[in-house]
Design a protein around this motif. Structure first.
Motif, PDB file in Angstrom:
ATOM      1  N   GLY A 137       0.808  -1.220   0.000  1.00  0.00           N
ATOM      2  CA  GLY A 137       0.000   0.000   0.000  1.00  0.00           C
ATOM      3  C   GLY A 137       0.835   1.261   0.000  1.00  0.00           C
ATOM      4  N   VAL A 138       1.812   1.327   0.887  1.00  0.00           N
ATOM      5  CA  VAL A 138       2.634   2.540   1.010  1.00  0.00           C
ATOM      6  C   VAL A 138       3.524   2.726  -0.213  1.00  0.00           C
ATOM      7  N   THR A 139       4.169   1.655  -0.671  1.00  0.00           N
ATOM      8  CA  THR A 139       5.060   1.818  -1.822  1.00  0.00           C
ATOM      9  C   THR A 139       4.275   2.094  -3.103  1.00  0.00           C
ATOM     10  N   TRP A 140       3.113   1.482  -3.243  1.00  0.00           N
ATOM     11  CA  TRP A 140       2.302   1.757  -4.422  1.00  0.00           C
ATOM     12  C   TRP A 140       1.837   3.208  -4.418  1.00  0.00           C
ATOM     13  N   PHE A 141       1.420   3.703  -3.266  1.00  0.00           N
ATOM     14  CA  PHE A 141       1.026   5.103  -3.147  1.00  0.00           C
ATOM     15  C   PHE A 141       2.196   6.019  -3.515  1.00  0.00           C
ATOM     16  N   TYR A 142       3.384   5.708  -3.007  1.00  0.00           N
ATOM     17  CA  TYR A 142       4.573   6.510  -3.310  1.00  0.00           C
ATOM     18  C   TYR A 142       4.880   6.489  -4.809  1.00  0.00           C
ATOM     19  N   ILE A 143       4.830   5.330  -5.405  1.00  0.00           N
ATOM     20  CA  ILE A 143       5.164   5.197  -6.830  1.00  0.00           C
ATOM     21  C   ILE A 143       4.183   5.965  -7.689  1.00  0.00           C
ATOM     22  N   ILE A 144       2.903   5.870  -7.386  1.00  0.00           N
ATOM     23  CA  ILE A 144       1.887   6.555  -8.186  1.00  0.00           C
ATOM     24  C   ILE A 144       1.938   8.072  -7.948  1.00  0.00           C
ATOM     25  N   GLU A 145       1.998   8.484  -6.704  1.00  0.00           N
ATOM     26  CA  GLU A 145       1.947   9.922  -6.389  1.00  0.00           C
ATOM     27  C   GLU A 145       3.195  10.682  -6.812  1.00  0.00           C
ATOM     28  N   SER A 146       4.353  10.018  -6.805  1.00  0.00           N
ATOM     29  CA  SER A 146       5.580  10.724  -7.192  1.00  0.00           C
ATOM     30  C   SER A 146       5.914  10.534  -8.671  1.00  0.00           C
ATOM     31  N   ASN A 147       5.030   9.878  -9.407  1.00  0.00           N
ATOM     32  CA  ASN A 147       5.205   9.639 -10.843  1.00  0.00           C
ATOM     33  C   ASN A 147       6.461   8.841 -11.174  1.00  0.00           C
ATOM     34  N   VAL A 148       6.831   7.929 -10.270  1.00  0.00           N
ATOM     35  CA  VAL A 148       7.943   7.031 -10.562  1.00  0.00           C
ATOM     36  C   VAL A 148       7.559   6.158 -11.744  1.00  0.00           C
ATOM     37  N   ASP A 149       6.319   5.718 -11.729  1.00  0.00           N
ATOM     38  CA  ASP A 149       5.800   4.868 -12.796  1.00  0.00           C
ATOM     39  C   ASP A 149       4.379   5.339 -13.079  1.00  0.00           C
TER      40      ASP A 149
END
Length: 101
Positions: A87-99
C-alpha cells in the motif's frame, strides 16, 4: 511476552518504511529532472533489512509464548507488513510519478 519489545519491533517497520521512502523521495527531489532517487539495490535491501530486523525482534519479544501462538503472531504480522508495504510503496510510486500505472 514482552510488550515493550513487541511495540519496539513493530515501530521498526512502521516508522522505518516511511522514513526510507521519504529518503528516496528526498533524493528524487534534490536531484535533477532525471533523478531516480535511491538505487533499486539499496531500496530493496533497506526494506528487506527492516523486515528481518522487525520480525526477529518480534520473535524475541514472544519468549514464553507457546509455539502455536508464536507462529500465528509471526504469520499475522508478516501479512500486515505485506499489506502495508504494498500500500505505502504503491502510493509513493503513483503519487511521485515514478511509474505511470
Amino acid at each position: 511476552m514482552n510488550k515493550k519489545k513487541f511495540i519496539t519491533a513493530v515501530l521498526i517497520w512502521f516508522l522505518g518504511l516511511p522514513l526510507g521512502i521519504a529518503l528516496s523521495y528526498g533524493l528524487r527531489v534534490v536531484g535533477d529532472f532525471h533523478s531516480l532517487g535511491m538505487p533499486e539495490l539499496v531500496w530493496f535491501t533497506m526494506h528487506i533489512s527492516l523486515y528481518i530486523v522487525s520480525v526477529v525482534a518480534i520473535y524475541i519479544s514472544l519468549q514464553g509464548v507457546t509455539l502455536m501462538n508464536k507462529l500465528l503472531t509471526m504469520v499475522t504480522m508478516s501479512l500486515i507488513y505485506a499489506i502495508t508495504y504494498f500500500g505505502v510503496t504503491w502510493f509513493y510510486i503513483i503519487e511521485s510519478n515514478v511509474d505511470s500505472m
